[in-house]
Each structure stands twice: as structure tokens, then as C-alpha cells.
Design a protein around this motif. Structure first.
Motif, PDB file in Angstrom:
ATOM      1  N   TYR A   5      59.687  48.141  40.086  1.00 36.90           N
ATOM      2  CA  TYR A   5      58.841  48.494  41.220  1.00 36.90           C
ATOM      3  C   TYR A   5      57.540  47.712  41.154  1.00 36.90           C
ATOM      4  N   SER A   6      57.205  47.030  42.222  1.00 37.19           N
ATOM      5  CA  SER A   6      55.902  46.369  42.318  1.00 37.19           C
ATOM      6  C   SER A   6      54.980  47.241  43.142  1.00 37.19           C
ATOM      7  N   VAL A   7      53.743  47.331  42.704  1.00 39.33           N
ATOM      8  CA  VAL A   7      52.712  48.041  43.459  1.00 39.33           C
ATOM      9  C   VAL A   7      51.753  46.965  43.940  1.00 39.33           C
ATOM     10  N   VAL A   8      51.765  46.715  45.256  1.00 40.10           N
ATOM     11  CA  VAL A   8      51.048  45.558  45.797  1.00 40.10           C
ATOM     12  C   VAL A   8      50.181  45.921  47.003  1.00 40.10           C
ATOM     13  N   PHE A   9      49.099  45.221  47.129  1.00 41.78           N
ATOM     14  CA  PHE A   9      48.255  45.212  48.322  1.00 41.78           C
ATOM     15  C   PHE A   9      47.283  44.061  48.131  1.00 41.78           C
ATOM     16  N   GLN A  10      46.968  43.378  49.183  1.00 38.47           N
ATOM     17  CA  GLN A  10      46.131  42.192  49.059  1.00 38.47           C
ATOM     18  C   GLN A  10      44.642  42.502  49.027  1.00 38.47           C
ATOM     19  N   LYS A  11      44.310  43.763  48.949  1.00 38.62           N
ATOM     20  CA  LYS A  11      42.919  44.196  48.895  1.00 38.62           C
ATOM     21  C   LYS A  11      42.743  45.046  47.651  1.00 38.62           C
ATOM     22  N   GLY A  12      41.586  44.976  47.056  1.00 40.04           N
ATOM     23  CA  GLY A  12      41.297  45.800  45.896  1.00 40.04           C
ATOM     24  C   GLY A  12      40.788  47.177  46.298  1.00 40.04           C
ATOM     25  N   GLY A  13      40.760  48.083  45.335  1.00 43.33           N
ATOM     26  CA  GLY A  13      40.181  49.395  45.552  1.00 43.33           C
ATOM     27  C   GLY A  13      41.043  50.384  46.304  1.00 43.33           C
ATOM     28  N   ALA A  33      53.977  46.245  33.560  1.00 42.33           N
ATOM     29  CA  ALA A  33      53.593  44.827  33.507  1.00 42.33           C
ATOM     30  C   ALA A  33      52.285  44.715  34.274  1.00 42.33           C
ATOM     31  N   ASP A  34      51.223  44.425  33.577  1.00 38.53           N
ATOM     32  CA  ASP A  34      49.893  44.371  34.177  1.00 38.53           C
ATOM     33  C   ASP A  34      49.557  42.925  34.518  1.00 38.53           C
ATOM     34  N   LEU A  35      49.691  42.565  35.791  1.00 44.24           N
ATOM     35  CA  LEU A  35      49.390  41.211  36.244  1.00 44.24           C
ATOM     36  C   LEU A  35      47.949  41.054  36.691  1.00 44.24           C
ATOM     37  N   ASP A  36      47.216  42.155  36.735  1.00 38.86           N
ATOM     38  CA  ASP A  36      45.832  42.127  37.192  1.00 38.86           C
ATOM     39  C   ASP A  36      44.929  41.642  36.054  1.00 38.86           C
ATOM     40  N   PRO A  37      44.128  40.598  36.280  1.00 34.27           N
ATOM     41  CA  PRO A  37      43.241  40.098  35.219  1.00 34.27           C
ATOM     42  C   PRO A  37      42.287  41.167  34.669  1.00 34.27           C
ATOM     43  N   GLN A  38      41.995  42.201  35.448  1.00 34.14           N
ATOM     44  CA  GLN A  38      41.152  43.291  34.944  1.00 34.14           C
ATOM     45  C   GLN A  38      41.850  44.045  33.820  1.00 34.14           C
ATOM     46  N   ALA A  39      43.180  44.042  33.821  1.00 30.53           N
ATOM     47  CA  ALA A  39      44.006  44.683  32.782  1.00 30.53           C
ATOM     48  C   ALA A  39      43.651  46.152  32.575  1.00 30.53           C
ATOM     49  N   SER A  40      43.263  46.837  33.629  1.00 36.18           N
ATOM     50  CA  SER A  40      42.837  48.233  33.477  1.00 36.18           C
ATOM     51  C   SER A  40      43.977  49.139  33.025  1.00 36.18           C
ATOM     52  N   THR A  85      49.809  44.696  40.336  1.00 31.17           N
ATOM     53  CA  THR A  85      49.385  43.376  40.797  1.00 31.17           C
ATOM     54  C   THR A  85      47.904  43.369  41.137  1.00 31.17           C
ATOM     55  N   ALA A  86      47.335  42.180  41.116  1.00 31.27           N
ATOM     56  CA  ALA A  86      45.935  41.995  41.507  1.00 31.27           C
ATOM     57  C   ALA A  86      45.852  41.787  43.012  1.00 31.27           C
ATOM     58  N   PRO A  87      44.685  42.062  43.605  1.00 27.64           N
ATOM     59  CA  PRO A  87      44.505  41.675  45.002  1.00 27.64           C
ATOM     60  C   PRO A  87      44.682  40.156  45.088  1.00 27.64           C
ATOM     61  N   ASP A  88      45.410  39.685  46.061  1.00 24.86           N
ATOM     62  CA  ASP A  88      45.742  38.256  46.102  1.00 24.86           C
ATOM     63  C   ASP A  88      45.721  37.760  47.540  1.00 24.86           C
ATOM     64  N   HIS A  89      44.617  37.149  47.931  1.00 21.85           N
ATOM     65  CA  HIS A  89      44.487  36.632  49.294  1.00 21.85           C
ATOM     66  C   HIS A  89      44.795  35.142  49.387  1.00 21.85           C
ATOM     67  N   ASP A  90      44.683  34.445  48.279  1.00 23.94           N
ATOM     68  CA  ASP A  90      44.733  32.991  48.339  1.00 23.94           C
ATOM     69  C   ASP A  90      46.152  32.447  48.296  1.00 23.94           C
ATOM     70  N   ASN A  91      46.657  32.216  47.099  1.00 22.84           N
ATOM     71  CA  ASN A  91      47.960  31.548  47.016  1.00 22.84           C
ATOM     72  C   ASN A  91      49.143  32.507  47.024  1.00 22.84           C
TER      73      ASN A  91
END
Length: 163
Positions: A5-13, A33-40, A85-91
């Protein structure tokens, strides 16, 4: 067979990491699997381990490492992988990679105007990869805005048609 399961959204918070934490505790035999650079999520699991609490396994990894991590988790008998996942607007590379490897996608969102602006783009990405999705409305309080948001989400779901 392991479920992914991926938990995704292109916005943080919007509560992606919080949702992953809760789901990984509720679903037994889980890996995060923590793909977010914050690694919270990874730090949260580490703190829980120090207190000897029941935990999912955690891995901080790059999107390219996901197939290997999933394969290892499956071989070790884990039943679920939750990908934060991290917020990802760019690539959108890591977001797309996570979604493409998932069986289903969870899209948490808030009720704000910015959330509603970004949500259709996230759904379009998930739909382009032909993955089933569900929206989780976080931070909702019962009020007129909630009713308006529910109506917008219902309309959006009809237009975007989750698989």
C-alpha cells in the motif's frame, strides 16, 4: 503473497506519515518503507523499539530500492508493506515508483482549498498507473466546509473514477 500500500499526496501536512504509522500497527506483520527524507516514520519506530513496544519493521529507502525491500519482506513472512511517500510536485519519480509497485493507494487529504487544488493531480497520476485508490479525509470537523468537501470529493470520484 505480501500486500503493498502506498500512502501518497503531492502536498505535505495531510497526514501521510501519521496514517502509515497507524495502519502499520493495526495490520500485523507489517513493514514500513519510508521514502520521505524527513524519515519521521522510521524515527518513530526507532523510538518505539527503545521502549520495547510492538512495532512494524522499518526501512528508510529510496524508491529504486523498493522492489528489493518488498521481496525481502515477502521472504521473511511479512504480510503488508506500507510505503510512506514525500510530497512530490517536481519529477514525481518516487511517487510514481511507489504507486506502480503497490496493490492499492491511499490518498489522505485535508479540507482546505489547497488540498482540493492538488488532489485531482494526485488522482490522475494514480489512475494513469491503473491502481485502485481510496481517499481518507483527515482533520475533518463537522461543519459546512465538511459537507462542501464531501460533495466535491464525491464529484471528483465520479469524474476521476478510481479503479
Amino acid at each position: 503473497m505480501i500486500r503493498k500500500y502506498s500512502v501518497v499526496f503531492q502536498k505535505g501536512g495531510v497526514g501521510k506519515s501519521t496514517l502509515v504509522k497507524n495502519l502499520s500497527i493495526l495490520a500485523k506483520k507489517s513493514v514500513v518503507a519510508d521514502l520521505d527524507p524527513q524519515a519521521s516514520v522510521a524515527y518513530w519506530i526507532e523510538a518505539r523499539e527503545k521502549r520495547d513496544l510492538n512495532n512494524p519493521a522499518a526501512a528508510i529507502c529510496a524508491a529504486d530500492d523498493l522492489p528489493r525491500l518488498i521481496d525481502q519482506a515477502d521472504k521473511k513472512g511479512y504480510e503488508n508493506v506500507f510505503i510512506d511517500t514525500a510530497p512530490d510536485h517536481d519529477n514525481e519519480v518516487s511517487l510514481r515508483r511507489a504507486v506502480s509497485l503497490s496493490d492499492a493507494v491511499i490518498i489522505p487529504t485535508g479540507m482546505g482549498a489547497e488540498d482540493m487544488r492538488v488532489l485531482p493531480k494526485t488522482i490522475e497520476i494514480v489512475n494513469s498507473l491503473k491502481k485502485p485508490w481510496i481517499i481518507v479525509l483527515n482533520k475533518a470537523v463537522h461543519c459546512k466546509i465538511l459537507e462542501d468537501t464531501k460533495e466535491k470529493l464525491a464529484l471528483l470520484a465520479k469524474v476521476k473514477k478510481g479503479h
